[in-house]
Design a protein around this motif. Structure first.
Motif, mmCIF file in Angstrom:
data_model
loop_
_atom_site.group_PDB
_atom_site.id
_atom_site.type_symbol
_atom_site.label_atom_id
_atom_site.label_comp_id
_atom_site.label_asym_id
_atom_site.label_seq_id
_atom_site.Cartn_x
_atom_site.Cartn_y
_atom_site.Cartn_z
ATOM 1 N N TYR A 87 0.846 -1.199 0.000
ATOM 2 C CA TYR A 87 0.000 0.000 0.000
ATOM 3 C C TYR A 87 0.883 1.252 0.000
ATOM 4 C CZ TYR A 87 -3.891 -3.130 1.301
ATOM 5 O OH TYR A 87 -4.838 -4.119 1.332
ATOM 6 N N ARG A 110 -8.262 -10.208 -2.014
ATOM 7 C CA ARG A 110 -9.653 -10.573 -2.249
ATOM 8 C C ARG A 110 -10.484 -9.305 -2.283
ATOM 9 N NH1 ARG A 110 -10.911 -16.371 -0.758
ATOM 10 N NH2 ARG A 110 -12.930 -15.605 -1.379
ATOM 11 N N ARG A 111 -11.780 -9.496 -2.468
ATOM 12 C CA ARG A 111 -12.664 -8.323 -2.577
ATOM 13 C C ARG A 111 -12.559 -7.421 -1.353
ATOM 14 N NH1 ARG A 111 -18.222 -11.743 -2.387
ATOM 15 N NH2 ARG A 111 -16.816 -13.257 -3.299
ATOM 16 N N ASP A 112 -12.286 -8.040 -0.189
ATOM 17 C CA ASP A 112 -12.260 -7.290 1.058
ATOM 18 C C ASP A 112 -11.133 -6.267 1.104
ATOM 19 O OD1 ASP A 112 -14.335 -9.148 2.350
ATOM 20 O OD2 ASP A 112 -12.775 -10.501 1.630
ATOM 21 N N HIS A 113 -10.145 -6.417 0.241
ATOM 22 C CA HIS A 113 -9.018 -5.481 0.235
ATOM 23 C C HIS A 113 -9.112 -4.456 -0.887
ATOM 24 C CE1 HIS A 113 -7.584 -9.557 1.556
ATOM 25 N NE2 HIS A 113 -7.567 -8.845 2.657
ATOM 26 N N PHE A 115 -11.056 -1.984 -1.944
ATOM 27 C CA PHE A 115 -11.286 -0.548 -1.806
ATOM 28 C C PHE A 115 -10.017 0.179 -1.356
ATOM 29 C CE2 PHE A 115 -12.625 3.075 0.900
ATOM 30 C CZ PHE A 115 -13.197 3.864 -0.081
ATOM 31 N N LEU A 116 -9.371 -0.353 -0.330
ATOM 32 C CA LEU A 116 -8.171 0.330 0.158
ATOM 33 C C LEU A 116 -7.068 0.285 -0.893
ATOM 34 C CD1 LEU A 116 -8.024 -0.612 3.952
ATOM 35 C CD2 LEU A 116 -9.197 1.268 2.824
ATOM 36 N N ARG A 119 -7.833 2.881 -3.386
ATOM 37 C CA ARG A 119 -7.565 4.218 -2.868
ATOM 38 C C ARG A 119 -6.074 4.534 -2.884
ATOM 39 N NH1 ARG A 119 -9.409 7.258 1.385
ATOM 40 N NH2 ARG A 119 -9.433 8.761 -0.292
ATOM 41 N N CYS A 120 -5.243 3.522 -2.765
ATOM 42 C CA CYS A 120 -3.800 3.758 -2.790
ATOM 43 C C CYS A 120 -3.263 3.835 -4.217
ATOM 44 C CB CYS A 120 -3.065 2.676 -2.002
ATOM 45 S SG CYS A 120 -3.268 2.891 -0.225
ATOM 46 N N HIS A 139 -18.572 -5.402 -4.766
ATOM 47 C CA HIS A 139 -18.237 -5.074 -3.375
ATOM 48 C C HIS A 139 -17.658 -3.660 -3.253
ATOM 49 C CE1 HIS A 139 -17.229 -6.227 0.759
ATOM 50 N NE2 HIS A 139 -16.134 -5.534 0.591
ATOM 51 N N SER A 142 -19.733 -0.820 -2.147
ATOM 52 C CA SER A 142 -20.250 -0.696 -0.780
ATOM 53 C C SER A 142 -19.486 0.349 0.030
ATOM 54 C CB SER A 142 -20.226 -2.053 -0.075
ATOM 55 O OG SER A 142 -18.908 -2.376 0.296
ATOM 56 N N TYR A 143 -18.548 0.998 -0.605
ATOM 57 C CA TYR A 143 -17.810 2.074 0.067
ATOM 58 C C TYR A 143 -18.118 3.390 -0.640
ATOM 59 C CZ TYR A 143 -14.723 -1.530 2.092
ATOM 60 O OH TYR A 143 -14.216 -2.594 2.751
ATOM 61 N N ARG A 144 -18.783 4.282 0.058
ATOM 62 C CA ARG A 144 -19.121 5.552 -0.581
ATOM 63 C C ARG A 144 -18.424 6.754 0.034
ATOM 64 N NH1 ARG A 144 -23.533 4.112 -3.681
ATOM 65 N NH2 ARG A 144 -24.457 2.212 -2.873
ATOM 66 N N VAL A 145 -17.928 6.569 1.250
ATOM 67 C CA VAL A 145 -17.298 7.714 1.919
ATOM 68 C C VAL A 145 -15.933 7.309 2.453
ATOM 69 C CG1 VAL A 145 -19.439 8.867 2.623
ATOM 70 C CG2 VAL A 145 -18.441 7.115 4.088
ATOM 71 N N GLN A 148 -9.810 10.153 4.423
ATOM 72 C CA GLN A 148 -8.463 10.652 4.153
ATOM 73 C C GLN A 148 -8.255 10.888 2.658
ATOM 74 O OE1 GLN A 148 -9.237 7.557 4.806
ATOM 75 N NE2 GLN A 148 -8.858 7.177 6.961
#
Ligand code: SF4
Lengths: 161, 552
Positions: A87, A110-113, A115-116, A119-120, A139, A142-145, A148
């Motif tokens: 990251y 996996r999908r759980d990672h 979004f972050l 973002r990086c 997936h 599911s993150y809208r906000v 940082q």
């Protein structure tokens, strides 16, 4: 043929990883890339065609600084999902080195990672075996906000001004 | 206190939905235990000795009564009617069912609470001074900065998979009531040379197997640079902290191996290089956060001492369980969760509900959690104290022992924790029995006893005036005693007095230790810690091991 989630699309990977046979340009290790780059300079030849490189968690991205303009693909390898060095590598590539090409996360992701990672600055994903890339993409919604600022452009979460 | 806006609300609701889906995938066999573990840990869920344990974040220890009532409801509906307040200002439930955890999180979200990052190798709940905003010695209220850090650290894109857990504490007063020197980062609001308030930055403190006091890497940092500087520290740690050995992975090991000077140089270099893109806290956001912690509407009250001609039990409680408030006519009240015979830090649902009622009536509807496992009603009018005492006493929440030997810190130990070597709750009860004479306790004065069931040191034993550490000797529970530790003032780590003592002898050993103190003190004015510092451990050691009934 390896399928990559690239810019929100599923597509066949045009690249070959180190050690793979077949068609397509070869992704090099950092050591190979640096050795080649040295040879190019020594020859006085023009920089070759777009290169791809694969980084392990301990590789120092700063070494890529003089080569950034030539790079079309950087693959960052996640040996385990808990190893977060990739990251920081990604943020440095995007923010400090100004790298604009494909930045791919590969390995134990996996999908759980997703979004972050996005973002990086990652915009391509070579998932762990068994992960469903389409479900992963869903997936991501599911993150809208977020709280940082970060370097990624694949997702644009709402932030407080 | 801070109120969620639309961003915070969406954030928490989205995360609840995500965890519900992750739990479903795990229960359906789509995620292996190894894959699910880091995901559940980031939502506060451990698998413990008996059942899952859910740790809910109480950011910097501040609770509204609405939130406290929700904690009571969760204890009642999903657990066995109680919760345990930890040394990190969090609450832990020991008996939730895995399949119900998403529902618990959804209920918490309705009162602006969550369990995000209360475990796992990420930035944990930020902790602070339980007297923030009411202490007379405070330079500036640390809570707006804590809230800023809470938001910044929550799902930070780059720092969610660190080498190891990461704890930050912030204080705004010279008297450090948050044990900040034993945190990965300790931030102190201090005045700079030009009079402006900024942060002194300590890095690399910690307890556990390698107890160490944090090193100062910045004497003064402008306030608006806080997040930029934290990003620099975290980036250096994320890149270079060790990941090959879990016992060498905390930032303290990196600071130690590089040396403070070189570590500081790397942080400063990263900070300078990253200035252009680092988060920049705007004045408007700082003002918004400060406004959320504006003082309550204090009234102008008479400053009369309610203990004059009061009953002795009230006087004892007033003297030991209340403290001065910066506003005349008000008092800070400590609600003791150290009733003799009970597990320290535990509270029942009925107690929580009743306390919420009292806080609504007497303390502007807020309650705080201290890192030594008590609660605080921070803004009680002096004229209400007698009523409050009469109401707290039948609830078992008025034990007048704050600051005394029986006001001890105690981790869950062998009864609940799968990492424990030895029990700690049993020992607490043993000490309660041994020291059941309150006049004697008062004569001993301030003595901080801190106890951990294993080297992980959740009970902060290294910084107890008397520290107790559970050790396993061939399957038996034994206890190592340290003396002279302190988390405040001149921070110090305790010194081991000798071989560990068997379980049955712990309270008796403490009795010998305090016996030496009473004989050797230079009058009542010299407290236990001062005597230990003056004499060293030798006379205590001699007494403890004087006969072979204790030592082994
Ligand atoms: S100190 Fe050890 S026994 Fe106690 S709670 Fe922490 S890990 Fe468990």
């Amino acid at each position: 043929m390896r399928q990559i989630l690239w810019q929100r699309e599923l597509r066949a990977d045009p690249w070959r990883y180190p050690g793979e046979d077949g068609e397509g340009p070869l992704v090099q290790t950092l050591a190979e890339l640096l050795a080649d780059a040295g040879a190019v300079v020594a020859d006085g030849a023009a920089a070759g065609s777009a290169a791809g490189v694969r980084l392990g968690p301990t590789d120092d991205v700063a070494l890529l600084a003089p080569l950034v303009a030539r790079l079309a693909l950087v693959v960052i390898e996640f040996e385990t999902s808990g190893d977060g060095r990739g990251y920081s590598q990604a943020q440095l590539l995007r923010q400090r080195l100004g790298y604009q090409g494909e930045l791919r996360a590969a390995g134990a992701i996996r999908r759980d990672h997703l979004f972050l990672l996005a973002r990086c600055g990652f915009d391509a994903f070579d998932f762990a075996p068994g992960e469903d890339a389409r479900a992963a993409l869903a997936h991501l919604e599911s993150y809208r906000v977020a709280y940082q600022p970060a370097s990624g452009r694949l997702v644009q979460p709402r932030m407080r001004p | 206190m801070y109120q969620y806006d639309e961003i915070d609300r969406s954030f928490v609701n989205e995360r609840v939905a995500e965890f519900r889906d992750q739990t479903r995938r795990f229960l359906a066999g789509e995620l292996t235990e190894d894959e699910f573990r880091p995901l559940r840990l980031r939502n506060g869920l451990y698998i413990q000795t008996h059942a899952p344990m859910l740790r809910v974040a109480i950011p910097y220890g501040l609770l509204s009564t609405r939130q406290l009532r929700m904690l009571a409801h969760i204890a009642r509906r999903y657990d066995r009617g109680y919760g345990h307040f930890s040394t990190r200002q969090n609450i832990q439930y020991n008996w939730p069912k895995l399949a119900e955890v998403p529902d618990i999180l959804a209920e918490l979200a309705t009162v602006e609470m969550h369990a995000i990052q209360t475990s796992g190798n990420c930035i944990r709940n930020v902790t602070s001074d339980h007297l923030a905003g009411v202490a007379a010695d405070e330079l500036e209220d640390p809570r707006p900065w804590c809230e800023l850090i809470r938001q910044w650290s929550t799902l930070h894109p780059e720092f969610n998979y660190l080498p190891r857990k990461f704890k930050i504490a912030v204080t705004g007063a010279p008297n450090d009531r948050a044990a900040s020197a034993v945190h990965d980062i300790g931030l102190h609001l201090v005045r700079g040379a030009d009079g402006a308030v900024g942060f002194e930055v300590l890095v690399g403190g910690g307890l556990g197997r390698m107890p160490i006091i944090g090193k100062r890497i910045r004497a003064w940092l402008p306030q608006q640079e806080l997040l930029a500087y934290l990003e620099a520290i975290l980036r250096v740690y994320n890149r270079y902290g060790r990941r090959d050995n879990i016992h060498r992975a905390r930032i303290k090991v990196l600071v130690k191996s590089l040396g403070t000077e070189e570590f500081t140089r790397q942080v400063e270099a990263e900070y300078a290089a990253n200035r252009a893109v680092a988060p920049n806290v705007g004045a408007a956001e700082i003002a918004r956060l400060r406004a959320s912690f504006a003082p309550p509407r204090y009234k102008e009250l008479d400053d009369t001492d309610p203990s004059v001609s009061a009953a002795p039990d009230f006087v004892a409680w007033y003297r030991h369980n209340t403290r001065a408030h910066k506003v005349a006519g008000y008092r800070v009240v400590f609600v003791s969760l150290k009733k003799h015979g009970e597990a320290p830090g535990d509270m029942t649902d009925a107690q929580m509900d009743a306390l919420a009622e009292l806080a609504d009536r007497h303390s502007f509807g807020e309650v705080r959690v201290t890192h030594d496992q008590n609660l605080v009603l921070a803004d009680v009018p002096q004229h209400a104290l007698r009523t409050l005492h009469a109401e707290l006493a039948p609830l078992g929440l008025a034990t007048p022992n704050i600051g005394t030997l029986t006001d001890m810190i105690c981790c869950p130990g062998l009864d609940f924790c799968s990492l424990a070597n030895a029990g700690s709750i049993d020992i607490a009860k043993q000490i309660h029995e041994q020291f059941d004479d309150f006049d004697y306790l008062y004569d001993l004065g301030e003595i901080q006893v801190k106890m951990s069931g294993c080297m992980n040191a959740c009970g902060h034993h290294h910084v107890g005036h008397i520290g107790i550490l559970g050790v396993d000797k061939h399957g038996e529970e034994w206890y190592q005693i340290t003396l002279g530790g302190s988390a405040t003032g001149e921070v110090a780590l305790g010194e081991v007095i000798g071989p560990s003592v068997p379980k049955a002898q712990v309270a008796a050993t403490l009795a010998r230790i305090v016996g030496v103190y009473l004989e050797r003190r230079d009058g009542e004015a010299e407290n236990f810690l001062q005597v230990v510092r003056r004499l060293g451990i030798a006379p205590f050691k001699e007494r403890v091991y004087a006969t072979d009934t204790v030592a082994a």
